[in-house]
Design a protein around this motif. Sequence first.
Motif, mmCIF file in Angstrom:
data_model
loop_
_atom_site.group_PDB
_atom_site.id
_atom_site.type_symbol
_atom_site.label_atom_id
_atom_site.label_comp_id
_atom_site.label_asym_id
_atom_site.label_seq_id
_atom_site.Cartn_x
_atom_site.Cartn_y
_atom_site.Cartn_z
ATOM 1 N N ALA A 186 -5.515 6.569 -0.419
ATOM 2 C CA ALA A 186 -5.643 7.974 -0.042
ATOM 3 C C ALA A 186 -4.913 8.284 1.262
ATOM 4 O O ALA A 186 -4.317 9.348 1.411
ATOM 5 N N ARG A 187 -4.958 7.329 2.191
ATOM 6 C CA ARG A 187 -4.335 7.578 3.494
ATOM 7 C C ARG A 187 -4.070 6.252 4.184
ATOM 8 O O ARG A 187 -4.838 5.306 4.048
ATOM 9 N N LEU A 188 -2.973 6.213 4.927
ATOM 10 C CA LEU A 188 -2.619 5.033 5.710
ATOM 11 C C LEU A 188 -2.620 5.406 7.188
ATOM 12 O O LEU A 188 -2.489 6.585 7.538
ATOM 13 N N PRO A 189 -2.756 4.425 8.079
ATOM 14 C CA PRO A 189 -2.750 4.724 9.509
ATOM 15 C C PRO A 189 -1.502 5.514 9.913
ATOM 16 O O PRO A 189 -0.406 5.251 9.413
ATOM 17 N N LYS A 190 -1.701 6.473 10.786
ATOM 18 C CA LYS A 190 -0.637 7.340 11.305
ATOM 19 C C LYS A 190 0.107 8.082 10.189
ATOM 20 O O LYS A 190 1.259 8.469 10.343
ATOM 21 N N ASN A 191 -0.548 8.227 9.060
ATOM 22 C CA ASN A 191 0.004 8.973 7.914
ATOM 23 C C ASN A 191 1.337 8.443 7.405
ATOM 24 O O ASN A 191 2.165 9.203 6.910
ATOM 25 N N PHE B 141 0.862 -1.179 0.000
ATOM 26 C CA PHE B 141 0.000 0.000 0.000
ATOM 27 C C PHE B 141 0.899 1.230 0.000
ATOM 28 O O PHE B 141 1.728 1.384 0.898
ATOM 29 N N LEU B 142 0.754 2.083 -0.990
ATOM 30 C CA LEU B 142 1.554 3.301 -1.102
ATOM 31 C C LEU B 142 0.659 4.526 -0.985
ATOM 32 O O LEU B 142 -0.421 4.570 -1.569
ATOM 33 N N LYS B 143 1.142 5.513 -0.253
ATOM 34 C CA LYS B 143 0.418 6.780 -0.181
ATOM 35 C C LYS B 143 0.538 7.520 -1.513
ATOM 36 O O LYS B 143 -0.371 8.243 -1.917
ATOM 37 N N ASN B 144 1.660 7.307 -2.198
ATOM 38 C CA ASN B 144 1.899 7.991 -3.462
ATOM 39 C C ASN B 144 2.544 7.005 -4.440
ATOM 40 O O ASN B 144 3.633 6.495 -4.182
ATOM 41 N N MET B 145 1.910 6.742 -5.553
ATOM 42 C CA MET B 145 2.436 5.784 -6.525
ATOM 43 C C MET B 145 3.764 6.247 -7.119
ATOM 44 O O MET B 145 4.515 5.448 -7.670
ATOM 45 N N GLU B 146 4.097 7.520 -6.959
ATOM 46 C CA GLU B 146 5.404 8.027 -7.400
ATOM 47 C C GLU B 146 6.542 7.309 -6.649
ATOM 48 O O GLU B 146 7.679 7.299 -7.116
ATOM 49 N N ASP B 147 6.248 6.704 -5.500
ATOM 50 C CA ASP B 147 7.251 5.977 -4.718
ATOM 51 C C ASP B 147 7.432 4.532 -5.176
ATOM 52 O O ASP B 147 8.250 3.795 -4.625
ATOM 53 N N PHE B 148 6.705 4.111 -6.217
ATOM 54 C CA PHE B 148 6.750 2.716 -6.650
ATOM 55 C C PHE B 148 8.160 2.272 -7.028
ATOM 56 O O PHE B 148 8.596 1.181 -6.641
#
Length: 87
Positions: free
Chosen positions: A69-74, A36-43
């Motif tokens: 869109a969001r993960l626990p504890k950001n 799970f990625l907050k931003n696919m740019e980090d793939f």
Amino acid sequence: MQIVEGGIEDKALANLKAVIRANSNTVAKVVKTTVFLKNMEDFTTVNKIYEEFFSGSEHKSARSTVEVARLPKNVLFEIECIAVANK
């Protein structure tokens, strides 16, 4: 839940490796992961770390990667893992 400080590169899979080893397993026992990625740019970064993590194993597990869109504890990154248990 304790968060690993730093960016994705900093100990991204350290907790996963610890859990696998604590159960007397190796990464060769992993059959499926979901990233799970907050931003696919980090793939690209995560993919490089992922390849290094599984580099010693001939077995390649199935993997899904999704942007959320969001993960626990950001956090920026989370991984779910299914592995075969030792008897």
